[in-house]
Scaffold this active site. Structure first.
Site, PDB file in Angstrom:
ATOM      1  N   ASP A   1      -9.189   3.328 -17.597  1.00 30.67           N
ATOM      2  CA  ASP A   1     -10.318   3.442 -18.512  1.00 30.67           C
ATOM      3  C   ASP A   1     -10.594   2.040 -19.075  1.00 30.67           C
ATOM      4  OD1 ASP A   1     -12.317   4.546 -19.962  1.00 30.67           O
ATOM      5  OD2 ASP A   1     -11.057   5.828 -21.207  1.00 30.67           O
TER       6      ASP A   1
ATOM      7  N   ALA B   1     -17.890  12.081 -22.710  1.00 28.84           N
ATOM      8  CA  ALA B   1     -18.129  12.489 -24.109  1.00 28.84           C
ATOM      9  C   ALA B   1     -18.214  13.999 -24.290  1.00 28.84           C
ATOM     10  CB  ALA B   1     -19.375  11.800 -24.664  1.00 28.84           C
TER      11      ALA B   1
ATOM     12  N   ASP C   1     -19.026   2.216 -20.748  1.00 35.82           N
ATOM     13  CA  ASP C   1     -20.210   3.035 -21.013  1.00 35.82           C
ATOM     14  C   ASP C   1     -20.251   3.385 -22.494  1.00 35.82           C
ATOM     15  OD1 ASP C   1     -17.896   4.633 -20.646  1.00 35.82           O
ATOM     16  OD2 ASP C   1     -19.154   6.420 -20.502  1.00 35.82           O
TER      17      ASP C   1
END
Ligand SMILES: [Zn+2]
Length: 493
Positions: free
Chosen positions: A93, A196, A128
Site C-alpha cells: 500500500d 474506501a 489515491d
C-alpha cells in the site's frame, strides 16, 4: 486483455481465477486472502503465514517502511522478501490510508511507486484519495478527478515487471463508481482495488457495500482482478465473492486479537464471553477459552490471531470449493443468517440478479431452495427468459398434479420456476430441491413464470391446475387463463 489474470470457473459473478505475479514468479489462486503485515508489529511472522496457513500473497505498507529509519535501508538493500522472510507475492500500500487519517503525507505517487519498485514489491499502489461514504457527488467527483490524474502518473512511471493497482473511488455514488471503474480499466494498470469501503463494513452497511461493488463491477471488464480493499471479516467474504471480488485483505485477524476478539463466520465474539470454542482449528482443539483467558497478553493475542487467521483462510477455501461445486449462493444464504444487515446485503445482491446471470454457468450440480430469497436467484429469472423462446402449441395444461392427454401439451408447474415443459424436467435448475412447505415468494415467482409464458403466447389457450396456491400468486396469472385449485375444486375439469 490483461494477460496476468485468468478466470477459470464462474458461479454467478463469483469466480475462481489465477493471478500471475511476474516479478516474484508466483501464481496466486483467487479468491485469495492477503494477510496485512504491519512492518513494525508482527503478531504472526510472514514465514509462519506461508508455512502454516498457506498464504500465497500478503500486503504490507510501503509508506510506513519509507518513513522508518529502521526499515527503509534494509528494505532497499535486501529487498522486501528477505526482510519479511516471505517467498510469495507481496503487495504494498502507498500511504493513502494515512492520507485519509491525517490529511497529509510527504510522498508523491511517482516517489512512492519508485520506492515500491526499489524495495522489490510485486504489486504496488499509487497514492489515491480514499473518498469516504456519504459525501456529496461534487466532492466525490473532485476527488476522483485527482485520483484519476494519479493513475495517469502511475502509468507513466517505469515500474518494470511490477504490477500496479488502479484504485476505484466514488464514495457511495454508484454511477460515479461505475464511471471510475471504467476509467481505471482504460489505463494499462493491472489490478483494481475498490477503495474506501471500510467505513461501510465497520458500520455493517452491507446493502450500500453491495451497491458500490456491483456498480464498480459493471464498469470493469471480466478479465480485471478486483480487490475489495480492507475487507477483513470472514462473515462477509462469501457475499463479496458472489459479487465477483477476487482479493481480500485482513488486518482484522491481528487487530481483533489485540482486542481479545474471536472471529467466526457468523460474527465476532469476545474471548471473555466464550465457555466453549466453536471451531476445529488447532488452537481451539488444544485449548479451552478458560486456558487462553489465563494467559498473559502476548500469548493470548498470539493464539487468538492464529485462530482468527485459521477461520479466515478456512472461509476462503470453503468459498473456492463452493464456486467449484456451483453452490456459492447456497453458502451465501447460510452466511447471511449471521446478521440481519447481511440479509439486506444479500437481498441487494439479488437486485442485480441479471448482472450475476451474465456469467452464471448454464448447468450446475443442484439448486437448493433455502428461503424466500432463493426465489430471486438468477436461475429463476433465466428460466423465465427461456420460457419466451419455447415453441408452444394451441392448448396447454400447466399443472402441479396429474398430467393429462386432453391438451396438446401438458407441462409441470414447479415453484419457484413456473411452467416446465417435459423436455426440460431433468435439466438444471429444474431439478431443484425445495422444502414441501414453501413460502409465498416461491408461488409468486412461479406465477410470474406463468404470466410471462401467457403474455408471450397470445394465441394459446392455457389451463392452470394448482394445489392451493395463495391468492397473492394467483393474482399474477392473467384473467384469460382457466384456473383450477386441486385443494378446493372437485377435480373434474
Ligand atoms: Zn479456532
Amino acid at each position: 486483455m490483461r494477460e496476468h489474470f485468468e478466470v477459470r470457473t464462474y458461479d454467478g459473478a463469483g469466480r475462481l481465477g489465477k493471478l500471475t505475479v511476474p516479478r516474484s514468479g508466483v501464481t496466486v489462486e483467487t479468491p485469495a486472502l492477503l494477510p496485512v503485515v504491519n512492518p513494525h508489529v508482527q503478531t504472526i511472522s510472514p514465514a509462519q503465514l506461508e508455512s502454516e496457513f498457506g498464504a500465497e500473497i500478503l500486503i504490507t505498507n510501503s509508506y510506513i517502511i519509507h518513513g522508518s529509519d529502521d526499515l527503509r535501508e534494509p528494505a532497499l538493500e535486501e529487498g522486501l522478501h528477505d526482510v519479511l522472510g516471505f517467498s510469495g507475492a507481496i503487495m504494498t500500500d502507498s500511504g493513502s490510508f494515512q492520507l485519509s487519517e491525517y490529511g497529509d503525507i510527504d510522498v508523491t505517487t511517482t516517489e512512492i511507486l519508485q520506492f515500491q519498485q526499489e524495495i522489490g514489491s510485486d504489486i504496488a499502489t499509487p497514492v489515491d484519495i480514499p473518498t469516504p461514504p456519504d459525501v456529496s457527488r461534487e466532492h466525490a467527483e473532485d476527488e476522483w478527478a485527482t485520483t484519476r490524474e494519479r493513475l495517469d502518473v502511475a502509468e507513466s512511471v517505469d515500474t518494470g515487471e511490477m504490477l500496479v493497482t488502479a484504485p476505484i473511488q466514488g464514495s457511495t455514488h454508484p454511477e460515479l463508481r461505475e464511471r471510475a471503474a471504467r476509467e481505471a480499466a482504460e489505463t494499462d494498470l493491472d489490478l483494481f482495488p475498490i477503495g474506501a469501503v471500510v467505513p461501510l463494513m465497520n458500520e455493517y452497511r452491507f446493502a450500500d457495500l453491495v451497491d458500490v461493488v456491483a456498480a464498480s463491477k459493471r464498469g470493469l471488464p471480466e478479465d480485471a482482478p478486483v480487490h475489495l480493499f480492507g475487507a477483513g471479516h470472514p462473515m462477509m467474504f462469501a457475499l463479496a465473492a458472489a459479487l465477483g471480488c477476487d482479493l481480500f485483505d485482513s488486518a482484522a485477524y491481528a487487530l481483533y486479537a489485540r482486542d481479545d476478539r474471536y472471529l467466526t463466520v457468523r460474527g465476532t465474539k469476545h474471548l471473555d464471553d466464550l465457555t466453549y470454542f466453536p471451531c476445529e482449528c488447532p488452537v481451539c482443539s488444544e485449548h479451552t477459552p478458560e486456558e487462553v483467558q489465563a494467559l498473559g497478553e502476548e500469548g493470548r493475542h498470539r493464539l487468538l490471531a492464529e485462530h482468527n487467521l485459521a477461520v479466515t483462510f478456512g472461509e476462503i477455501r470453503r468459498i473456492k470449493q463452493a464456486i467449484h461445486s456451483g453452490n456459492l449462493l447456497e453458502l451465501v444464504e447460510t452466511r447471511i443468517r449471521g446478521h440481519p444487515t447481511l440479509v439486506d446485503g444479500y437481498r441487494t445482491l439479488l437486485d442485480y440478479a441479471d448482472q450475476l446471470e451474465a456469467t452464471d454457468p448454464i448447468t450446475k450440480d443442484s439448486f437448493f431452495y433455502l428461503s424466500a430469497d432463493s426465489a430471486r436467484r438468477p436461475e429463476v429469472s433465466r428460466h423465465h427468459d427461456r420460457l419466451a423462446r419455447l415453441d408452444v402449441p394451441d392448448d396447454v395444461l400447466l399443472t402441479t398434479g396429474q398430467q393429462s392427454d386432453r391438451y396438446d401439451a401438458s407441462w409441470r408447474l414447479v415453484p419457484p420456476f413456473g411452467p416446465v415443459p417435459r423436455s426440460l424436467s431433468d435439466v438444471y435448475p429444474l431439478t431443484a430441491e425445495s422444502p414441501e412447505r414453501l413460502d409465498r415468494a416461491a408461488y409468486e415467482a412461479a406465477a410470474t413464470g406463468v404470466e410471462r409464458l401467457v403474455e408471450d403466447n397470445p394465441e394459446t389457450e392455457f389451463t392452470v391446475v394448482h394445489d392451493g396456491w395463495p391468492a397473492v400468486a394467483l393474482h399474477r396469472i392473467p384473467d384469460r387463463v382457466t384456473v383450477y385449485d386441486l385443494d378446493t375444486d372437485s377435480g373434474d375439469e
